[in-house]
Write a protein that holds these residues in place. Structure first.
Motif, PDB file in Angstrom:
ATOM      1  N   PRO A 109       0.815  -1.231  -0.062  1.00 51.03           N
ATOM      2  CA  PRO A 109       0.028  -0.184  -0.049  1.00 51.03           C
ATOM      3  C   PRO A 109       0.768   1.217  -0.031  1.00 51.03           C
ATOM      4  CG  PRO A 109      -0.228  -1.027   2.141  1.00 51.03           C
ATOM      5  CD  PRO A 109       0.659  -1.967   1.099  1.00 51.03           C
ATOM      6  N   THR A 110       1.889   1.215   0.646  1.00 52.69           N
ATOM      7  CA  THR A 110       2.806   2.343   0.701  1.00 52.69           C
ATOM      8  C   THR A 110       3.186   2.872  -0.799  1.00 52.69           C
ATOM      9  OG1 THR A 110       3.749   1.869   2.868  1.00 52.69           O
ATOM     10  CG2 THR A 110       4.904   3.313   1.703  1.00 52.69           C
ATOM     11  N   TYR A 111       3.518   2.012  -1.774  1.00 49.94           N
ATOM     12  CA  TYR A 111       3.939   2.342  -3.036  1.00 49.94           C
ATOM     13  C   TYR A 111       2.537   2.542  -3.797  1.00 49.94           C
ATOM     14  CZ  TYR A 111       8.703   0.683  -1.952  1.00 49.94           C
ATOM     15  OH  TYR A 111       9.829   0.462  -1.112  1.00 49.94           O
ATOM     16  N   ALA A 112       1.416   2.018  -3.659  1.00 48.67           N
ATOM     17  CA  ALA A 112       0.449   2.025  -4.387  1.00 48.67           C
ATOM     18  C   ALA A 112      -0.043   3.519  -4.272  1.00 48.67           C
ATOM     19  CB  ALA A 112      -0.641   1.225  -3.928  1.00 48.67           C
ATOM     20  N   HIS A 113       0.001   4.033  -2.953  1.00 47.09           N
ATOM     21  CA  HIS A 113      -0.734   5.236  -2.717  1.00 47.09           C
ATOM     22  C   HIS A 113       0.239   6.471  -3.243  1.00 47.09           C
ATOM     23  CE1 HIS A 113      -2.534   8.749  -0.417  1.00 47.09           C
ATOM     24  NE2 HIS A 113      -3.489   7.990  -0.372  1.00 47.09           N
ATOM     25  N   LEU A 114       1.605   6.197  -3.495  1.00 45.01           N
ATOM     26  CA  LEU A 114       2.274   7.359  -4.243  1.00 45.01           C
ATOM     27  C   LEU A 114       1.970   7.601  -5.789  1.00 45.01           C
ATOM     28  CD1 LEU A 114       6.111   6.136  -3.102  1.00 45.01           C
ATOM     29  CD2 LEU A 114       4.808   8.069  -2.548  1.00 45.01           C
ATOM     30  N   VAL A 115       1.328   6.605  -6.439  1.00 38.09           N
ATOM     31  CA  VAL A 115       1.052   6.499  -7.944  1.00 38.09           C
ATOM     32  C   VAL A 115      -0.420   6.515  -8.002  1.00 38.09           C
ATOM     33  CG1 VAL A 115       3.392   5.993  -8.564  1.00 38.09           C
ATOM     34  CG2 VAL A 115       1.637   4.031  -8.200  1.00 38.09           C
ATOM     35  N   GLY A 116      -0.964   5.841  -7.138  1.00 28.85           N
ATOM     36  CA  GLY A 116      -2.582   5.691  -7.441  1.00 28.85           C
ATOM     37  C   GLY A 116      -3.581   6.687  -7.388  1.00 28.85           C
ATOM     38  N   ASP A 117      -4.611   6.740  -8.358  1.00 28.57           N
ATOM     39  CA  ASP A 117      -5.683   7.664  -8.398  1.00 28.57           C
ATOM     40  C   ASP A 117      -6.717   6.949  -7.508  1.00 28.57           C
ATOM     41  OD1 ASP A 117      -3.976   9.447  -9.909  1.00 28.57           O
ATOM     42  OD2 ASP A 117      -4.520   8.142 -11.548  1.00 28.57           O
ATOM     43  N   ARG A 118      -6.920   5.533  -7.889  1.00 31.30           N
ATOM     44  CA  ARG A 118      -8.104   4.845  -7.422  1.00 31.30           C
ATOM     45  C   ARG A 118      -7.327   3.596  -6.738  1.00 31.30           C
ATOM     46  NH1 ARG A 118     -12.940   6.418  -8.146  1.00 31.30           N
ATOM     47  NH2 ARG A 118     -14.560   5.022  -7.212  1.00 31.30           N
ATOM     48  N   PHE A 119      -7.980   2.995  -5.628  1.00 32.88           N
ATOM     49  CA  PHE A 119      -7.818   1.880  -4.948  1.00 32.88           C
ATOM     50  C   PHE A 119      -8.757   0.828  -4.987  1.00 32.88           C
ATOM     51  CE2 PHE A 119      -5.563   5.840  -3.482  1.00 32.88           C
ATOM     52  CZ  PHE A 119      -3.987   5.450  -3.901  1.00 32.88           C
ATOM     53  N   VAL A 120      -8.513  -0.344  -5.426  1.00 37.11           N
ATOM     54  CA  VAL A 120      -9.478  -1.352  -5.427  1.00 37.11           C
ATOM     55  C   VAL A 120      -8.981  -2.396  -4.596  1.00 37.11           C
ATOM     56  CG1 VAL A 120     -10.858  -3.029  -6.619  1.00 37.11           C
ATOM     57  CG2 VAL A 120     -10.644  -0.957  -7.694  1.00 37.11           C
ATOM     58  N   LEU A 121      -9.605  -2.766  -3.600  1.00 37.77           N
ATOM     59  CA  LEU A 121      -9.076  -4.041  -2.545  1.00 37.77           C
ATOM     60  C   LEU A 121      -9.783  -5.061  -2.676  1.00 37.77           C
ATOM     61  CD1 LEU A 121      -8.171  -0.934  -1.167  1.00 37.77           C
ATOM     62  CD2 LEU A 121      -7.731  -2.378   0.618  1.00 37.77           C
ATOM     63  N   LEU A 122      -9.149  -6.236  -2.872  1.00 39.80           N
ATOM     64  CA  LEU A 122      -9.852  -7.552  -2.957  1.00 39.80           C
ATOM     65  C   LEU A 122      -9.468  -8.331  -1.836  1.00 39.80           C
ATOM     66  CD1 LEU A 122      -9.163  -8.688  -6.633  1.00 39.80           C
ATOM     67  CD2 LEU A 122     -11.090  -7.727  -5.896  1.00 39.80           C
ATOM     68  N   ALA A 123     -10.540  -9.104  -1.348  1.00 38.81           N
ATOM     69  CA  ALA A 123     -10.576 -10.111  -0.151  1.00 38.81           C
ATOM     70  C   ALA A 123     -11.460 -11.061  -0.596  1.00 38.81           C
ATOM     71  CB  ALA A 123     -10.985  -9.239   1.122  1.00 38.81           C
ATOM     72  N   GLY A 124     -11.020 -12.362  -0.567  1.00 38.11           N
ATOM     73  CA  GLY A 124     -11.811 -13.553  -0.879  1.00 38.11           C
ATOM     74  C   GLY A 124     -12.237 -13.424  -2.164  1.00 38.11           C
ATOM     75  N   GLY A 125     -11.895 -12.984  -3.244  1.00 41.69           N
ATOM     76  CA  GLY A 125     -12.353 -12.835  -4.457  1.00 41.69           C
ATOM     77  C   GLY A 125     -13.273 -11.783  -4.877  1.00 41.69           C
ATOM     78  N   ARG A 126     -13.550 -10.953  -3.701  1.00 39.86           N
ATOM     79  CA  ARG A 126     -14.599  -9.700  -3.758  1.00 39.86           C
ATOM     80  C   ARG A 126     -13.874  -8.387  -3.831  1.00 39.86           C
ATOM     81  NH1 ARG A 126     -19.706 -12.227  -0.273  1.00 39.86           N
ATOM     82  NH2 ARG A 126     -20.137 -14.033  -1.431  1.00 39.86           N
TER      83      ARG A 126
END
Length: 280
Positions: free
Chosen positions: A227-244
């Motif tokens: 997540p640290t690196y994702a937040h540096l470049v991301g405009d949107r964040f989609v988190l998956l858990a258990g295939g959902r």
């Protein structure tokens, strides 16, 4: 030097300068389900990739990230739902069909020819030529110069393109693959995080290429568990858990600390997402 210092983020608060984005997605998943036998690897997953933005796909191992990559790259057909490219439903049966529709995927196990020079790995059969048949031959100067300029555009200035690809670090190999995809007109770029451990400097290389692709107007899906690196470049964040899809948030919804907490939230992700949206 930290990763953030290495990235082209001129704003005082460290936030990126984002280009204008189009309203219509270049690629969209609508309620996509993938089953292996009776076990769903993905369960009604929806996802929108918009030109000029970076969508980060996060989740623990086994969350379904690799299956999403397989679906959008044509490796695995989905069982239910819709896959739309530029608003039109498609059914991708093989990777070649995905590439023909402008979807380029940078997989974890990067495919390079180790003994070939970097410039040959960049072109891979599409080298510029000169002369006419039967005297047509590769234009070596144009091929080397073209590869050098393309690599400079993704942050690899000064790289010796005559050296064998085996001499490149993992981050440089990722940058080479992204540079090639952007050069050949990819409209959707899927960047799967490298399987091998990276140093901070190599992470910076990968993230710079993600930013370069976004600035070129490409819709980028950046698949990561960091997540640290994702937040540096991301405009949107989609988190998956258990295939959902357990969370679908923007930079305005969550900071890096909150994103890190969400990554370890498990089943609480969906509840927290609903609370955040009600509080807007």
């Amino acid at each position: 030097m930290s990763v953030q210092e290495a990235l082209p983020f001129p704003e005082p608060d460290g936030s990126p300068v984002l280009p204008p984005v189009a309203a219509e997605p270049a690629l969209e998943l609508r309620g996509v389900t993938v089953r292996y036998g009776s076990v769903p690897a993905l369960d009604r997953v929806s996802l929108r990739l918009v030109p000029g933005t970076v969508t980060c796909l996060l989740g623990e191992n086994g969350a379904g990230k690799s299956t999403v990559v397989q679906v959008v790259s044509g490796v695995r057909r989905h069982d239910e739902g819709e896959l739309l490219v530029e608003g039109r439903p498609v059914l991708l049966r093989r990777p070649r069909q995905a590439r023909a529709r402008g979807i380029a995927t940078i997989f974890q196990d990067l495919a390079v020819v180790p003994l070939m020079p970097v410039w040959r790995n960049f072109w891979l059969g599409d080298e510029p030529t000169r002369g006419v048949w039967p005297f047509r031959r590769i234009d070596l100067d144009a091929a080397r110069d073209g590869a050098t300029r393309a690599l400079e555009r993704v942050g690899l200035a000064g790289l010796a393109v005559n050296q064998p690809a085996a001499a490149l670090q993992q981050g440089q190999r990722h940058s080479l693959a992204v540079a090639r995809a952007v050069h050949f007109g990819a409209r959707v770029l899927v960047v799967d995080e490298p399987a091998a451990p990276l140093t901070v400097a190599q992470h910076a290389l990968v993230l710079r290429t993600v930013v370069a692709a976004r600035d070129a107007g490409v819709a980028v899906l950046f698949v990561t568990s960091l997540p640290t690196y994702a937040h540096l470049v991301g405009d949107r964040f989609v988190l998956l858990a258990g295939g959902r899809v357990a969370a679908d948030l923007t930079r305005e919804d969550v900071d890096v600390e909150g994103l890190t907490q969400l990554m370890s939230g498990g089943e609480a992700l969906a509840t927290l997402t609903a609370e955040l949206r009600r509080g807007r």
